[in-house]
Design an enzyme around this catalytic site. Sequence first.
Site, PDB file in Angstrom:
ATOM      1  N   ARG A  74       7.648  -7.464  -6.142  1.00  0.00           N
ATOM      2  CA  ARG A  74       7.283  -6.057  -6.244  1.00  0.00           C
ATOM      3  C   ARG A  74       8.486  -5.141  -5.977  1.00  0.00           C
ATOM      4  O   ARG A  74       8.679  -4.143  -6.674  1.00  0.00           O
ATOM      5  CB  ARG A  74       6.156  -5.773  -5.248  1.00  0.00           C
ATOM      6  CG  ARG A  74       5.481  -4.462  -5.459  1.00  0.00           C
ATOM      7  CD  ARG A  74       4.304  -4.307  -4.528  1.00  0.00           C
ATOM      8  NE  ARG A  74       3.244  -5.200  -4.947  1.00  0.00           N
ATOM      9  CZ  ARG A  74       2.220  -5.566  -4.210  1.00  0.00           C
ATOM     10  NH1 ARG A  74       2.084  -5.108  -2.986  1.00  0.00           N
ATOM     11  NH2 ARG A  74       1.298  -6.375  -4.666  1.00  0.00           N
ATOM     12  N   MET A  99      -1.157   0.199 -13.551  1.00  0.00           N
ATOM     13  CA  MET A  99      -1.892  -0.955 -13.039  1.00  0.00           C
ATOM     14  C   MET A  99      -1.035  -1.886 -12.187  1.00  0.00           C
ATOM     15  O   MET A  99      -1.175  -3.100 -12.239  1.00  0.00           O
ATOM     16  CB  MET A  99      -2.488  -1.748 -14.211  1.00  0.00           C
ATOM     17  CG  MET A  99      -3.476  -0.973 -15.011  1.00  0.00           C
ATOM     18  SD  MET A  99      -4.867  -0.544 -13.972  1.00  0.00           S
ATOM     19  CE  MET A  99      -5.656   0.655 -14.987  1.00  0.00           C
ATOM     20  N   ARG A 100      -0.161  -1.289 -11.404  1.00  0.00           N
ATOM     21  CA  ARG A 100       0.647  -2.077 -10.473  1.00  0.00           C
ATOM     22  C   ARG A 100       0.673  -1.375  -9.129  1.00  0.00           C
ATOM     23  O   ARG A 100       0.638  -0.147  -9.064  1.00  0.00           O
ATOM     24  CB  ARG A 100       2.082  -2.245 -10.985  1.00  0.00           C
ATOM     25  CG  ARG A 100       2.170  -3.137 -12.215  1.00  0.00           C
ATOM     26  CD  ARG A 100       3.607  -3.451 -12.559  1.00  0.00           C
ATOM     27  NE  ARG A 100       4.323  -4.086 -11.470  1.00  0.00           N
ATOM     28  CZ  ARG A 100       4.470  -5.400 -11.317  1.00  0.00           C
ATOM     29  NH1 ARG A 100       3.914  -6.233 -12.176  1.00  0.00           N
ATOM     30  NH2 ARG A 100       5.173  -5.887 -10.317  1.00  0.00           N
ATOM     31  N   ILE A 101       0.782  -2.150  -8.077  1.00  0.00           N
ATOM     32  CA  ILE A 101       0.914  -1.592  -6.733  1.00  0.00           C
ATOM     33  C   ILE A 101       2.401  -1.477  -6.441  1.00  0.00           C
ATOM     34  O   ILE A 101       3.187  -2.372  -6.740  1.00  0.00           O
ATOM     35  CB  ILE A 101       0.203  -2.491  -5.699  1.00  0.00           C
ATOM     36  CG1 ILE A 101      -1.303  -2.472  -5.985  1.00  0.00           C
ATOM     37  CG2 ILE A 101       0.498  -2.023  -4.273  1.00  0.00           C
ATOM     38  CD1 ILE A 101      -2.111  -3.419  -5.144  1.00  0.00           C
ATOM     39  N   ASN A 116      -0.616  10.115  -8.196  1.00  0.00           N
ATOM     40  CA  ASN A 116      -1.445   9.161  -8.929  1.00  0.00           C
ATOM     41  C   ASN A 116      -2.755   9.828  -9.323  1.00  0.00           C
ATOM     42  O   ASN A 116      -3.329  10.584  -8.544  1.00  0.00           O
ATOM     43  CB  ASN A 116      -1.743   7.934  -8.056  1.00  0.00           C
ATOM     44  CG  ASN A 116      -2.560   6.895  -8.803  1.00  0.00           C
ATOM     45  OD1 ASN A 116      -2.255   6.544  -9.933  1.00  0.00           O
ATOM     46  ND2 ASN A 116      -3.601   6.398  -8.168  1.00  0.00           N
ATOM     47  N   HIS A 118      -6.406   8.863  -9.863  1.00  0.00           N
ATOM     48  CA  HIS A 118      -7.323   7.757  -9.569  1.00  0.00           C
ATOM     49  C   HIS A 118      -8.712   8.094 -10.128  1.00  0.00           C
ATOM     50  O   HIS A 118      -9.179   9.221  -9.955  1.00  0.00           O
ATOM     51  CB  HIS A 118      -7.419   7.529  -8.054  1.00  0.00           C
ATOM     52  CG  HIS A 118      -8.269   6.360  -7.693  1.00  0.00           C
ATOM     53  ND1 HIS A 118      -7.806   5.067  -7.744  1.00  0.00           N
ATOM     54  CD2 HIS A 118      -9.565   6.282  -7.307  1.00  0.00           C
ATOM     55  CE1 HIS A 118      -8.780   4.246  -7.396  1.00  0.00           C
ATOM     56  NE2 HIS A 118      -9.863   4.951  -7.134  1.00  0.00           N
ATOM     57  N   GLU A 154       2.559   4.150   0.927  1.00  0.00           N
ATOM     58  CA  GLU A 154       2.571   2.700   1.066  1.00  0.00           C
ATOM     59  C   GLU A 154       1.157   2.124   1.125  1.00  0.00           C
ATOM     60  O   GLU A 154       0.943   0.969   0.773  1.00  0.00           O
ATOM     61  CB  GLU A 154       3.341   2.287   2.327  1.00  0.00           C
ATOM     62  CG  GLU A 154       4.830   2.568   2.270  1.00  0.00           C
ATOM     63  CD  GLU A 154       5.242   3.960   2.709  1.00  0.00           C
ATOM     64  OE1 GLU A 154       6.444   4.185   2.911  1.00  0.00           O
ATOM     65  OE2 GLU A 154       4.364   4.850   2.837  1.00  0.00           O
ATOM     66  N   VAL A 156      -2.409   1.881  -0.386  1.00  0.00           N
ATOM     67  CA  VAL A 156      -2.981   2.096  -1.717  1.00  0.00           C
ATOM     68  C   VAL A 156      -4.121   3.121  -1.668  1.00  0.00           C
ATOM     69  O   VAL A 156      -5.053   2.989  -0.872  1.00  0.00           O
ATOM     70  CB  VAL A 156      -3.485   0.765  -2.321  1.00  0.00           C
ATOM     71  CG1 VAL A 156      -4.177   0.987  -3.648  1.00  0.00           C
ATOM     72  CG2 VAL A 156      -2.322  -0.206  -2.476  1.00  0.00           C
ATOM     73  N   ASP A 157      -4.026   4.137  -2.512  1.00  0.00           N
ATOM     74  CA  ASP A 157      -5.047   5.186  -2.684  1.00  0.00           C
ATOM     75  C   ASP A 157      -5.379   5.912  -1.388  1.00  0.00           C
ATOM     76  O   ASP A 157      -6.486   6.410  -1.214  1.00  0.00           O
ATOM     77  CB  ASP A 157      -6.335   4.599  -3.297  1.00  0.00           C
ATOM     78  CG  ASP A 157      -6.107   4.104  -4.707  1.00  0.00           C
ATOM     79  OD1 ASP A 157      -5.180   4.605  -5.393  1.00  0.00           O
ATOM     80  OD2 ASP A 157      -6.850   3.210  -5.150  1.00  0.00           O
TER      81      ASP A 157
END
Length: 164
Positions: A74, A99-101, A116, A118, A154, A156-157
Amino acid sequence: IARRCLDAPLRVGVLGSTRGTSLQAVLDAAAGGTLANVSLACCLSNKADAPILERCAKAGVPAECLKAAKGEDRAAYGERVTAALERHGVDVVLCVGWMRIFSDAFCRRWRGRCLNVHPSLLPAHAGGMDLEVHAAVLAAGDAETGCTVHLVTEDVDAGAVVAQ
């Protein structure tokens, strides 16, 4: 960033892996001149067949695929994405169907300058992607749904919500 775009257009780099339908309003606004001092610098995708690349190319936005190499971690992939964004002179990153973290290093590099889109009203259905979020909304029987624009961190969402 706000002061910077008074002197020259704010250069936005788009990251997307899907169709890019959520980006169409931005493309239309840019073409119609209603986004004052904003230019779309590039569109990058991790998928060569992502329709967002064609959508952006048709709008005159430089579009390219940056596939992750098999086994590439990553952080290394994030460095390549950052290098491409910097090559295009990007000031702000907009993720639309990405579609990647991201790696922690990528998040730190673009802190406060990476947004982002969402497909749910966060924090509901955080961590899901694309159609799985819509399926989760239906399965949960949510009375309302929508989308969230938030800062990328860092976690996610979990970044600060800009708009819902």
